[in-house]
Structures are given as structure tokens and as C-alpha cells.
Design a protein around this motif. Structure first.
Motif, PDB file in Angstrom:
ATOM      1  N   THR A  24      13.439   4.909  37.075  1.00  0.00           N
ATOM      2  CA  THR A  24      13.613   5.935  37.593  1.00  0.00           C
ATOM      3  C   THR A  24      12.569   6.955  36.959  1.00  0.00           C
ATOM      4  N   PRO A  25      11.386   7.369  37.690  1.00  0.00           N
ATOM      5  CA  PRO A  25      10.398   8.312  37.148  1.00  0.00           C
ATOM      6  C   PRO A  25      11.174   9.686  36.457  1.00  0.00           C
ATOM      7  N   VAL A  26      10.613   9.939  35.305  1.00  0.00           N
ATOM      8  CA  VAL A  26      11.109  11.106  34.751  1.00  0.00           C
ATOM      9  C   VAL A  26      10.344  12.188  35.104  1.00  0.00           C
ATOM     10  N   VAL A  27      10.923  13.382  35.758  1.00  0.00           N
ATOM     11  CA  VAL A  27      10.005  14.582  36.156  1.00  0.00           C
ATOM     12  C   VAL A  27      11.002  15.717  35.404  1.00  0.00           C
ATOM     13  N   THR A  28      10.084  16.670  34.817  1.00  0.00           N
ATOM     14  CA  THR A  28      10.864  17.745  34.232  1.00  0.00           C
ATOM     15  C   THR A  28       9.959  19.153  34.438  1.00  0.00           C
ATOM     16  N   ALA A  29      10.802  19.925  34.797  1.00  0.00           N
ATOM     17  CA  ALA A  29      10.133  21.433  35.017  1.00  0.00           C
ATOM     18  C   ALA A  29      10.005  21.937  33.961  1.00  0.00           C
ATOM     19  N   GLN A  30       8.678  22.945  34.096  1.00  0.00           N
ATOM     20  CA  GLN A  30       8.177  23.482  32.831  1.00  0.00           C
ATOM     21  C   GLN A  30       9.299  24.332  32.136  1.00  0.00           C
ATOM     22  N   GLY A  31       9.555  24.134  30.953  1.00  0.00           N
ATOM     23  CA  GLY A  31      10.458  24.755  29.901  1.00  0.00           C
ATOM     24  C   GLY A  31      11.768  23.941  30.043  1.00  0.00           C
ATOM     25  N   ALA A  32      11.917  22.866  30.806  1.00  0.00           N
ATOM     26  CA  ALA A  32      13.350  22.148  30.732  1.00  0.00           C
ATOM     27  C   ALA A  32      13.210  21.245  29.785  1.00  0.00           C
ATOM     28  N   VAL A  33      14.498  20.899  29.428  1.00  0.00           N
ATOM     29  CA  VAL A  33      14.706  19.982  28.298  1.00  0.00           C
ATOM     30  C   VAL A  33      14.307  18.439  28.832  1.00  0.00           C
ATOM     31  N   PRO A  34      13.434  17.603  28.141  1.00  0.00           N
ATOM     32  CA  PRO A  34      12.910  16.135  28.823  1.00  0.00           C
ATOM     33  C   PRO A  34      14.167  15.525  28.792  1.00  0.00           C
ATOM     34  N   ALA A  35      14.146  14.465  29.803  1.00  0.00           N
ATOM     35  CA  ALA A  35      15.499  13.398  29.645  1.00  0.00           C
ATOM     36  C   ALA A  35      15.553  12.699  28.461  1.00  0.00           C
ATOM     37  N   CYS A  36      14.596  12.447  27.503  1.00  0.00           N
ATOM     38  CA  CYS A  36      14.712  12.069  26.272  1.00  0.00           C
ATOM     39  C   CYS A  36      13.530  12.639  25.559  1.00  0.00           C
ATOM     40  N   THR A  37      13.600  12.308  24.111  1.00  0.00           N
ATOM     41  CA  THR A  37      12.714  12.553  23.222  1.00  0.00           C
ATOM     42  C   THR A  37      12.568  11.377  22.388  1.00  0.00           C
ATOM     43  N   VAL A  38      11.252  11.309  21.795  1.00  0.00           N
ATOM     44  CA  VAL A  38      11.052  10.138  20.995  1.00  0.00           C
ATOM     45  C   VAL A  38      10.340  10.467  19.747  1.00  0.00           C
ATOM     46  N   GLU A  39      10.701  10.123  18.725  1.00  0.00           N
ATOM     47  CA  GLU A  39      10.216  10.338  17.313  1.00  0.00           C
ATOM     48  C   GLU A  39       9.611   9.099  16.843  1.00  0.00           C
ATOM     49  N   TYR A  40       8.041   9.278  16.544  1.00  0.00           N
ATOM     50  CA  TYR A  40       7.358   8.003  16.025  1.00  0.00           C
ATOM     51  C   TYR A  40       6.776   8.363  14.650  1.00  0.00           C
ATOM     52  N   SER A  41       6.889   7.433  13.758  1.00  0.00           N
ATOM     53  CA  SER A  41       6.656   7.588  12.476  1.00  0.00           C
ATOM     54  C   SER A  41       6.052   6.213  11.823  1.00  0.00           C
ATOM     55  N   VAL A  42       5.035   6.265  11.041  1.00  0.00           N
ATOM     56  CA  VAL A  42       4.502   5.388   9.991  1.00  0.00           C
ATOM     57  C   VAL A  42       5.292   5.465   8.831  1.00  0.00           C
ATOM     58  N   THR A  43       6.163   4.453   8.400  1.00  0.00           N
ATOM     59  CA  THR A  43       6.960   4.555   7.445  1.00  0.00           C
ATOM     60  C   THR A  43       6.321   3.694   6.171  1.00  0.00           C
ATOM     61  N   GLY A  44       5.318   2.965   6.399  1.00  0.00           N
ATOM     62  CA  GLY A  44       4.769   2.413   5.465  1.00  0.00           C
ATOM     63  C   GLY A  44       3.225   1.869   5.826  1.00  0.00           C
ATOM     64  N   GLN A  45       2.125   1.685   4.925  1.00  0.00           N
ATOM     65  CA  GLN A  45       0.875   1.375   5.391  1.00  0.00           C
ATOM     66  C   GLN A  45       0.144   0.634   4.404  1.00  0.00           C
ATOM     67  N   TRP A  46      -0.656  -0.119   4.745  1.00  0.00           N
ATOM     68  CA  TRP A  46      -1.366  -0.976   3.961  1.00  0.00           C
ATOM     69  C   TRP A  46      -2.702  -1.375   4.446  1.00  0.00           C
ATOM     70  N   ASP A  47      -3.584  -1.941   3.795  1.00  0.00           N
ATOM     71  CA  ASP A  47      -4.906  -2.307   4.234  1.00  0.00           C
ATOM     72  C   ASP A  47      -5.085  -2.754   5.620  1.00  0.00           C
ATOM     73  N   ALA A  48      -4.052  -3.989   6.019  1.00  0.00           N
ATOM     74  CA  ALA A  48      -4.344  -4.437   7.303  1.00  0.00           C
ATOM     75  C   ALA A  48      -3.310  -4.327   8.386  1.00  0.00           C
ATOM     76  N   GLY A  49      -2.286  -3.349   7.894  1.00  0.00           N
ATOM     77  CA  GLY A  49      -1.225  -3.259   8.659  1.00  0.00           C
ATOM     78  C   GLY A  49      -0.245  -1.978   8.339  1.00  0.00           C
ATOM     79  N   PHE A  50       0.852  -2.133   9.016  1.00  0.00           N
ATOM     80  CA  PHE A  50       1.608  -0.826   8.836  1.00  0.00           C
ATOM     81  C   PHE A  50       3.079  -1.130   9.457  1.00  0.00           C
ATOM     82  N   GLN A  51       4.291  -0.298   8.948  1.00  0.00           N
ATOM     83  CA  GLN A  51       5.450  -0.442   9.412  1.00  0.00           C
ATOM     84  C   GLN A  51       5.572   0.857  10.278  1.00  0.00           C
ATOM     85  N   GLY A  52       6.014   0.585  11.229  1.00  0.00           N
ATOM     86  CA  GLY A  52       6.455   1.991  12.331  1.00  0.00           C
ATOM     87  C   GLY A  52       7.880   1.928  12.735  1.00  0.00           C
TER      88      GLY A  52
END
Length: 127
Positions: A24-52
């Protein structure tokens, strides 16, 4: 070179698809609470990679399954993950629920993580 962890709150604008019975496409009105929120973080990083890590919070009615889709901008490649079924096609990464964590009630959250390779810049996905 180590970089401090970065996180960004991504609001649903169409790239995160929540699946109840059908996509189902998610459409929100301006100021409305989105259907979901996502937190993305990099929890570790090294020369050739990372953990997210991602944390998805359902702000809408209860779901029986979910999908998260985002794009990497700098050639990052997911090599393994947990607490979701991870796949990648080109720059587009998809995480789908496992059989045991698909149900998300209103206000409920699910967290998942991954390891990815990178060559240089590791920009956080914009959406």
C-alpha cells in the motif's frame, strides 16, 4: 579511519513500504504523523566496511508484515544481516521481516542490522 556513529531519522515518503495484506503506498498530509519512522545508524566503521542498524516504528494500524527500502549513494554493498531478510539490487537495499518479527502493533518497533562493504565515502541514505 574511524568516524563517529551517525544517525538520521527517515520519514516515510514512499521508499519505506509497509505491507499488511498487499503493498500500500503511504501518503501523508503536511504536518501529519507518517505511517512509520525509521532510524538509520552506523554503529561501527573500518577501512573497507561498516556495521549499520535500522529501527522501524509503526505509527499506523497494526501490520502483519513489513518491508524497508533505501538507496546507498556511494557504492556500499550489504554482505550480511540479521533480524531481517536483506537483499540488494544495484544501489537499492531491501529489508523484509522474518517469520517471527513481521507483526507490528501501533507504536511497536523492530530493529535489524547489517554489515556492508564500502570504498571511501559512507554517506547515510537520504530517504
Amino acid at each position: 579511519m574511524r568516524h563517529p556513529p551517525r544517525s538520521v531519522l527517515l520519514a516515510v515518503a514512499g521508499t519505506v513500504a509497509l505491507v499488511a495484506a498487499a503493498l500500500t503506498p503511504v501518503v501523508t498530509a503536511q504536518g501529519a504523523v507518517p505511517a512509520c519512522t525509521v532510524e538509520y545508524s552506523v554503529t561501527g566503521q573500518w577501512d573497507a566496511g561498516f556495521q549499520g542498524a535500522v529501527k522501524i516504528t509503526n505509527n499506523a494500524s497494526a501490520l502483519s508484515s513489513w518491508n524497508l527500502t533505501f538507496d546507498f549513494a556511494n557504492g556500499q554493498k550489504v554482505t550480511q544481516g540479521w533480524s531481517a531478510r536483506w537483499s540488494q539490487s544495484g544501489t537499492t537495499v531491501t529489508a523484509s521481516n522474518e517469520s517471527w518479527n513481521g507483526a507490528l502493533g501501533t507504536g511497536a518497533s523492530v530493529s535489524a542490522g547489517f554489515i556492508a562493504s564500502t570504498a571511501g565515502v559512507n554517506a547515510v541514505p537520504a530517504a
